[in-house]
Design a protein around this motif. Structure first.
Motif, mmCIF file in Angstrom:
data_model
loop_
_atom_site.group_PDB
_atom_site.id
_atom_site.type_symbol
_atom_site.label_atom_id
_atom_site.label_comp_id
_atom_site.label_asym_id
_atom_site.label_seq_id
_atom_site.Cartn_x
_atom_site.Cartn_y
_atom_site.Cartn_z
ATOM 1 N N ARG A 46 4.696 -13.375 -46.218
ATOM 2 C CA ARG A 46 3.788 -12.640 -45.336
ATOM 3 C C ARG A 46 4.552 -11.835 -44.288
ATOM 4 N NH1 ARG A 46 -1.723 -13.862 -45.459
ATOM 5 N NH2 ARG A 46 -2.293 -15.636 -46.788
ATOM 6 N N GLN A 47 5.609 -12.418 -43.741
ATOM 7 C CA GLN A 47 6.400 -11.703 -42.747
ATOM 8 C C GLN A 47 7.101 -10.499 -43.356
ATOM 9 O OE1 GLN A 47 4.990 -13.104 -39.725
ATOM 10 N NE2 GLN A 47 6.918 -12.123 -39.196
ATOM 11 N N GLY A 48 7.611 -10.663 -44.574
ATOM 12 C CA GLY A 48 8.249 -9.543 -45.256
ATOM 13 C C GLY A 48 7.276 -8.401 -45.488
ATOM 14 N N LEU A 49 6.035 -8.739 -45.844
ATOM 15 C CA LEU A 49 5.012 -7.713 -46.046
ATOM 16 C C LEU A 49 4.642 -7.034 -44.730
ATOM 17 C CD1 LEU A 49 2.661 -9.507 -48.616
ATOM 18 C CD2 LEU A 49 4.296 -7.663 -49.058
ATOM 19 N N LYS A 50 4.648 -7.780 -43.633
ATOM 20 C CA LYS A 50 4.350 -7.199 -42.330
ATOM 21 C C LYS A 50 5.449 -6.221 -41.902
ATOM 22 C CE LYS A 50 1.722 -11.238 -40.770
ATOM 23 N NZ LYS A 50 1.680 -12.392 -39.851
ATOM 24 N N VAL A 51 6.693 -6.571 -42.178
ATOM 25 C CA VAL A 51 7.803 -5.654 -41.881
ATOM 26 C C VAL A 51 7.655 -4.382 -42.702
ATOM 27 C CG1 VAL A 51 10.298 -5.318 -42.051
ATOM 28 C CG2 VAL A 51 9.394 -7.487 -41.198
ATOM 29 N N THR A 91 7.498 -3.794 -35.790
ATOM 30 C CA THR A 91 8.400 -4.082 -36.907
ATOM 31 C C THR A 91 9.558 -4.962 -36.445
ATOM 32 O OG1 THR A 91 7.852 -1.967 -37.958
ATOM 33 C CG2 THR A 91 9.853 -3.068 -38.701
ATOM 34 N N SER A 92 10.074 -4.698 -35.254
ATOM 35 C CA SER A 92 11.153 -5.518 -34.696
ATOM 36 C C SER A 92 10.692 -6.946 -34.470
ATOM 37 C CB SER A 92 11.640 -4.913 -33.376
ATOM 38 O OG SER A 92 12.108 -3.597 -33.552
ATOM 39 N N VAL A 93 9.482 -7.105 -33.916
ATOM 40 C CA VAL A 93 8.947 -8.445 -33.664
ATOM 41 C C VAL A 93 8.734 -9.194 -34.977
ATOM 42 C CG1 VAL A 93 6.938 -9.719 -32.802
ATOM 43 C CG2 VAL A 93 7.874 -7.815 -31.474
ATOM 44 N N GLU A 94 8.175 -8.504 -35.970
ATOM 45 C CA GLU A 94 7.934 -9.158 -37.263
ATOM 46 C C GLU A 94 9.248 -9.504 -37.958
ATOM 47 O OE1 GLU A 94 5.164 -10.231 -37.865
ATOM 48 O OE2 GLU A 94 3.785 -8.968 -36.742
ATOM 49 N N LEU A 95 10.268 -8.659 -37.759
ATOM 50 C CA LEU A 95 11.575 -8.953 -38.350
ATOM 51 C C LEU A 95 12.192 -10.185 -37.691
ATOM 52 C CD1 LEU A 95 13.615 -7.965 -40.422
ATOM 53 C CD2 LEU A 95 14.650 -6.535 -38.651
#
Length: 226
Positions: A46-51, A91-95
């Motif tokens: 899920r995090q990868g998809l958010k990035v 994007t930075s936060v999700e990464l």
């Protein structure tokens, strides 16, 4: 294969539409955020998809702005800069969430739970350092940028106006979340996601004819001319 303004614009439209789909998709059946969930494979996916969503969104809104740079005027520039900044920060936060929090979840679960409490708008129980500032900056630029950019797109009248209006409204709709505690806050991602899909499709379709592609390339040449 030659790279033209038209092909880049159409690609930006596809990026925006894909970002909208991802923005809605990652909310479906999303488990509660906590340190235990942060150690799972589902969380990583899920995090990868958010990035990916953040990167595609930035490419998409860049194409939207450049496609109507003259008609959008100063409001369009201000909205684009604010909205683009929000996606860079998000994007930075999700990464960080993808590569840092899973490790911290094992060594310092209290901090990770506190980060998730911040994201969910729940009371905090400790110092988050720079994460709190990043989250506030992301929220402020998303709300302001989405509103101004959506209004600028609506006024320009190049892309689908319903989608531009929905983007403006959907961006600020999250302000009412604290007033509706019984409503799942993830539902508020749907309007913004649909708006991105609509704008992306409109951008892609706007260059569906040779005449439109020629006009786009001509306009781009004028903008880039000294």
């Amino acid at each position: 294969m030659s790279i033209t303004t038209a092909s880049l614009t159409r690609s930006a439209g596809l990026c925006a539409a894909a970002a909208g789909v991802l923005f809605i998709g990652v909310q479906v059946n999303h488990p509660h955020l906590d340190a235990e969930f942060a150690t799972t494979t589902e969380y990583s996916i899920r995090q990868g998809l958010k990035v990916l969503m953040g990167v595609l969104s930035l490419a998409g809104i860049t194409g939207m702005y450049l496609h109507q740079v003259r008609r959008a005027g100063v409001p369009g520039l201000v909205g684009y800069l604010l909205f683009g900044t929000s996606y860079i920060i998000m994007t930075s936060v999700e990464l960080i969430g993808a590569v840092v929090l899973p490790t911290l979840a094992r060594s310092d679960p209290g901090y990770v739970n506190n980060v998730f409490a911040m994201i969910l708008g729940e009371p905090l129980s400790g110092d988050l350092g720079g994460m709190l500032g990043l989250n506030i900056a992301a929220a402020a630029t998303f709300l302001g940028g989405g509103l101004v950019f959506g209004i600028a797109l609506f006024r320009a009248g190049v892309l689908a106006r319903w989608a531009a209006a929905l983007l403006a409204a959907g961006s600020v709709a999250t302000l009412v979340i604290p007033l509706l505690p019984q409503v799942n806050e993830r539902l508020f991602a749907i309007p913004a996601g649909i708006a991105m899909i609509g704008l992306g499709y409109s951008l892609w379709r706007s260059l569906s004819t040779p005449e439109a592609r020629l006009e786009s390339n001509t306009e781009a040449g004028r903008v880039g001319a000294p």
